[in-house]
Write an enzyme that holds these catalytic residues in place. Structure first.
Site, PDB file in Angstrom:
ATOM      1  N   ILE A   1      -6.639   9.534  11.012  1.00 44.50           N
ATOM      2  CA  ILE A   1      -5.480   9.813  10.200  1.00 44.50           C
ATOM      3  C   ILE A   1      -5.988  10.901   8.506  1.00 44.50           C
ATOM      4  CG2 ILE A   1      -2.801   9.230   9.296  1.00 44.50           C
ATOM      5  CD1 ILE A   1      -3.128   8.940  12.162  1.00 44.50           C
TER       6      ILE A   1
ATOM      7  N   TYR B   1     -14.129  -4.830   8.291  1.00 48.08           N
ATOM      8  CA  TYR B   1     -12.864  -4.084   8.905  1.00 48.08           C
ATOM      9  C   TYR B   1     -12.115  -4.014  10.402  1.00 48.08           C
ATOM     10  CZ  TYR B   1      -9.740   0.551   8.390  1.00 48.08           C
ATOM     11  OH  TYR B   1      -8.380   0.961   8.709  1.00 48.08           O
TER      12      TYR B   1
ATOM     13  N   SER C   1       2.059   3.257  -2.662  1.00 45.94           N
ATOM     14  CA  SER C   1       1.696   4.529  -3.361  1.00 45.94           C
ATOM     15  C   SER C   1       1.041   5.309  -3.037  1.00 45.94           C
ATOM     16  CB  SER C   1       0.178   4.328  -4.626  1.00 45.94           C
ATOM     17  OG  SER C   1      -0.422   3.616  -4.144  1.00 45.94           O
TER      18      SER C   1
ATOM     19  N   GLY D   1       0.338  -1.663   0.202  1.00 45.23           N
ATOM     20  CA  GLY D   1       0.395  -0.127   0.210  1.00 45.23           C
ATOM     21  C   GLY D   1       0.819   1.196   0.105  1.00 45.23           C
TER      22      GLY D   1
ATOM     23  N   ASP E   1      -2.320  -8.707  -6.695  1.00 44.65           N
ATOM     24  CA  ASP E   1      -3.214  -9.120  -5.897  1.00 44.65           C
ATOM     25  C   ASP E   1      -2.655  -9.482  -4.365  1.00 44.65           C
ATOM     26  OD1 ASP E   1      -5.371  -9.978  -4.945  1.00 44.65           O
ATOM     27  OD2 ASP E   1      -5.571 -11.218  -6.170  1.00 44.65           O
TER      28      ASP E   1
ATOM     29  N   LYS F   1      -8.875  -5.582  11.414  1.00 45.49           N
ATOM     30  CA  LYS F   1      -7.725  -5.457  11.766  1.00 45.49           C
ATOM     31  C   LYS F   1      -7.904  -6.061  13.372  1.00 45.49           C
ATOM     32  CE  LYS F   1      -6.715  -2.333   9.211  1.00 45.49           C
ATOM     33  NZ  LYS F   1      -4.902  -2.470   8.345  1.00 45.49           N
TER      34      LYS F   1
END
Length: 246
Positions: A187, A154, A14, A12, A62, A158
């Site tokens: 954030i 989610y 980018s 992740g 992927d 997590k």
């Protein structure tokens, strides 16, 4: 520099927190293997990283596919010669109330946020164990600690990441490999940019430090966990939330 001649895989990478972590590590001399959904996305930070004088390569992967992850890790080992740090940061959301949540909503989040971290950890530790050293930093969320309405998928992913972190820490401590998890609060990233200004203001009022966090706030902790100063820390859950859940 604290991380000279070391190599980090950052998923992740980018944008957002992942990009901030990649840049923070690169400033300390760490070579960066950046992972994103496509080659073009992964390479979007190439110039910024290379400008810091370190080696860089981008990979479109992927991460829910163990075969794709295994192939990528083998490439990184071959191209860089070592894998010292793994940052499991990649994540997605598919928010909705549980009564409306589809199988795809559930499966896609668990596949990316939890299975993805498992895939990378299993693949990278093959080389870390041979080297008898390594640092694994997982990026979780305060939602995994406290839950949140509309984010059952989610939160479950997590929370699972926290359990994965503690288990990996116990399994690999004997090989001098540490594994810790950072749990950010709210954030300022693409995920929070979609929130209305009114909602952002309400959130800030709940946070003792009265502001949303910056990606750099998380990156600095990830940098610390990547360096020698944290060598005696493993299996820890560290929150970066401005005091939201004191």
């Amino acid at each position: 520099m604290k991380l000279s001649n070391q190599t980090a895989i950052v998923t992740g990478a980018s944008r957002g927190i992942g990009k901030a972590i990649a840049l923070a590590l690169a400033r300390e001399g760490c070579n960066i293997a950046a992972v994103a959904r496509s080659d073009s996305s992964a390479n979007s930070i190439a110039e910024e990283i290379k400008a810091l004088g370190v080696k860089f390569a981008g990979y479109g992967v992927d991460i829910s596919s163990s075969a794709s992850v295994n192939e990528c890790v083998d490439k990184v080992q071959k191209e860089f010669g070592n894998i010292d740090i793994l940052i499991n940061n990649a994540g997605i959301t598919r928010d909705t109330l549980i009564m409306r949540m589809t199988d795809e909503d559930w499966d896609s989040v668990l596949q990316t946020n939890l299975k993805g971290a498992f895939n990378w950890t299993r693949a990278a530790t093959k080389y870390m164990m041979k080297a008898r050293k390594g640092k694994i930093i997982n990026v979780g969320s305060v939602i995994g600690l406290h839950g949140n309405a509309g984010q059952a998928n989610y939160a479950a992913a997590k929370a699972g990441l926290i359990g994965l972190t503690k288990s990996v820490a116990k399994e690999l401590a004997g090989r001098n490999i540490t594994c810790n998890v950072i749990c950010p609060g709210f954030i300022q990233t693409d995920m929070t940019d979609v929130l209305s200004e009114e909602l952002k203001q309400k959130l800030q009022e709940q946070i003792p430090l009265k502001r949303l966090g910056a990606a750099g706030d998380v990156a600095e902790l990830a940098l610390y966990l990547s360096c020698a100063g944290s060598n005696y820390m493993t299996g820890q859950v560290l929150t970066v939330d401005g005091g939201l859940f004191i």
